[in-house]
Enzyme design. Structure first.
Site, PDB file in Angstrom:
ATOM      1  N   HIS A  28      21.222  45.056   4.802  1.00 20.61           N
ATOM      2  CA  HIS A  28      20.478  42.756   5.639  1.00 20.61           C
ATOM      3  C   HIS A  28      20.892  43.480   7.056  1.00 20.61           C
ATOM      4  O   HIS A  28      19.703  43.587   7.360  1.00 20.61           O
ATOM      5  CB  HIS A  28      20.433  42.274   4.379  1.00 20.61           C
ATOM      6  CG  HIS A  28      19.812  42.519   3.099  1.00 20.61           C
ATOM      7  ND1 HIS A  28      18.719  42.832   2.553  1.00 20.61           N
ATOM      8  CD2 HIS A  28      20.417  41.559   2.100  1.00 20.61           C
ATOM      9  CE1 HIS A  28      18.593  43.102   1.181  1.00 20.61           C
ATOM     10  NE2 HIS A  28      19.487  42.363   1.126  1.00 20.61           N
ATOM     11  N   LEU A  32       1.958  42.022  21.257  1.00 24.60           N
ATOM     12  CA  LEU A  32       2.116  43.119  19.992  1.00 24.60           C
ATOM     13  C   LEU A  32       2.313  40.822  19.448  1.00 24.60           C
ATOM     14  O   LEU A  32       2.762  40.011  19.885  1.00 24.60           O
ATOM     15  CB  LEU A  32       3.398  43.128  19.656  1.00 24.60           C
ATOM     16  CG  LEU A  32       3.702  43.081  18.006  1.00 24.60           C
ATOM     17  CD1 LEU A  32       3.433  44.183  17.517  1.00 24.60           C
ATOM     18  CD2 LEU A  32       5.453  44.040  18.005  1.00 24.60           C
ATOM     19  N   ASP A  61      12.069  48.024   2.555  1.00 21.66           N
ATOM     20  CA  ASP A  61      13.193  48.541   1.081  1.00 21.66           C
ATOM     21  C   ASP A  61      13.966  49.568   1.269  1.00 21.66           C
ATOM     22  O   ASP A  61      13.763  49.733   2.138  1.00 21.66           O
ATOM     23  CB  ASP A  61      11.919  48.928  -0.126  1.00 21.66           C
ATOM     24  CG  ASP A  61      12.130  48.448  -1.318  1.00 21.66           C
ATOM     25  OD1 ASP A  61      13.326  47.329  -1.558  1.00 21.66           O
ATOM     26  OD2 ASP A  61      11.008  47.688  -1.480  1.00 21.66           O
TER      27      ASP A  61
HETATM   28  C1  FPP Z   1      14.559  44.970   0.810  1.00 24.30           C
HETATM   29  O1  FPP Z   1      15.555  45.504   0.318  1.00 24.30           O
HETATM   30  C2  FPP Z   1      14.672  44.385   1.411  1.00 24.30           C
HETATM   31  C3  FPP Z   1      14.381  42.307   1.208  1.00 24.30           C
HETATM   32  C4  FPP Z   1      14.118  42.170   0.205  1.00 24.30           C
HETATM   33  C5  FPP Z   1      14.755  41.767   2.748  1.00 24.30           C
HETATM   34  C6  FPP Z   1      14.194  42.358   3.743  1.00 24.30           C
HETATM   35  C7  FPP Z   1      14.873  41.885   5.130  1.00 24.30           C
HETATM   36  C8  FPP Z   1      15.499  41.655   6.178  1.00 24.30           C
HETATM   37  C9  FPP Z   1      15.692  42.959   7.000  1.00 24.30           C
HETATM   38  C10 FPP Z   1      16.587  40.551   6.996  1.00 24.30           C
HETATM   39  C11 FPP Z   1      15.481  39.842   7.704  1.00 24.30           C
HETATM   40  C12 FPP Z   1      14.969  40.061   8.290  1.00 24.30           C
HETATM   41  C13 FPP Z   1      14.286  40.025   9.863  1.00 24.30           C
HETATM   42  C14 FPP Z   1      13.376  40.105  10.261  1.00 24.30           C
HETATM   43  C15 FPP Z   1      15.350  39.263  10.398  1.00 24.30           C
HETATM   44  P1  FPP Z   1      16.378  45.508  -0.686  1.00 24.30           P
HETATM   45  O2  FPP Z   1      17.576  44.184  -0.786  1.00 24.30           O
HETATM   46  O3  FPP Z   1      15.137  45.629  -2.076  1.00 24.30           O
HETATM   47  O4  FPP Z   1      17.143  46.922  -1.171  1.00 24.30           O
HETATM   48  P2  FPP Z   1      16.402  48.433  -2.217  1.00 24.30           P
HETATM   49  O5  FPP Z   1      15.524  48.870  -2.792  1.00 24.30           O
HETATM   50  O6  FPP Z   1      17.479  49.066  -2.282  1.00 24.30           O
HETATM   51  O7  FPP Z   1      17.921  47.215  -3.639  1.00 24.30           O
END
Ligand code: FPP
Length: 222
Positions: free
Chosen positions: A19, A113, A2
């Site tokens: 992201h 891993l 997050d």
């Molecule tokens: C939450 O942050 C994050 C996500 C919903 C996506 C996580 C995805 C990645 C890190 C990239 C794709 C993954 C891989 C393994 C290649 P948020 O958008 O909810 O952030 P916020 O809480 O600050 O709004």
């Protein structure tokens, strides 16, 4: 993982930049994990509820995932990482599913891993699928309803192969499970860090493990 959105907002960048920076954090953490003694690392990359996000963000996330797997799979393989997936990931776009299947097949024999990506994953959905599998076994006469116990349920979860997590880490200060590994987290130690996911690195991961090491685990005993 997050905090990608907030990381981008703090820098007046579009969410996708957060992201993208999140993917860099994934690379750092995956590289550091085996050296810290981690055997199975599960990343919540896309939840079954994330489809509610705007279409362009969903498509950006799928694009990033496609790019990550394509560009990293050889390195992951060289580094002894086995790539696995949980969730309803086979319902993703067919070309992505094929890419994920290939990555699984290539890395299946690795054991330094296990990197498990939760894709189109939700704990409720996983438990409902396990209930359907139990019902099908009972209907086919392979299982007695009266013999269904916790291990029968666990054996039908996406995670059947791996031990329950010792630690569930949530970044960016959120204090929710958000439908992540609901069954498996029964006795997991919950660690919350204020660090936004894109800022997460090997040192941050080591601090999480140091915090875990201070916890006294009783598993319901005393
Ligand atoms: C939450 O942050 C994050 C996500 C919903 C996506 C996580 C995805 C990645 C890190 C990239 C794709 C993954 C891989 C393994 C290649 P948020 O958008 O909810 O952030 P916020 O809480 O600050 O709004």
């Amino acid at each position: 993982m997050d905090g990608n959105g907030r990381w981008a907002k703090q820098r007046r960048l579009p969410r996708i930049a957060g992201h993208r920076a999140g993917v860099e954090a994934v690379r750092r953490v995956v590289e550091a994990a085996p050296g810290l003694g981690i055997e199975v690392l599960t990343l919540y990359a896309f939840s079954s509820e994330n489809w509610k996000r705007p279409a362009d963000e969903v498509s950006d996330l799928m694009g990033l995932l496609r790019h990550y797997v394509r560009s990293e799979v050889k390195d992951l393989h060289r580094n002894g990482v086995r790539l696995e997936f949980i969730g309803n990931w086979r319902a993703l776009q067919p070309d992505l599913v094929a890419l994920l299947e290939d990555a699984r097949a290539l890395t299946a024999g690795n054991d330094r891993l296990t990197l498990v990506m939760a894709l189109n994953y939700g704990g409720h959905d996983e438990l409902a699928r396990a209930a359907r599998a139990l019902a099908a076994d009972v209907a086919a006469g392979r299982l007695e309803a009266s013999s269904i116990d916790a291990s029968a349920v666990a054996a039908r979860l996406d995670t059947a192969e791996w031990p329950a997590p010792d630690v569930v880490l949530r970044t960016s200060g959120e204090m929710r499970l958000s439908n992540f590994l609901l069954w498996q987290s029964a006795y997991a130690e919950f660690v919350v860090t204020e660090t936004l996911w894109p800022d997460f690195d090997a040192a941050a991961l080591a601090s999480v493990l140091a915090e875990f090491a201070t916890r006294e685990r009783r598993f319901g005993g005393r």
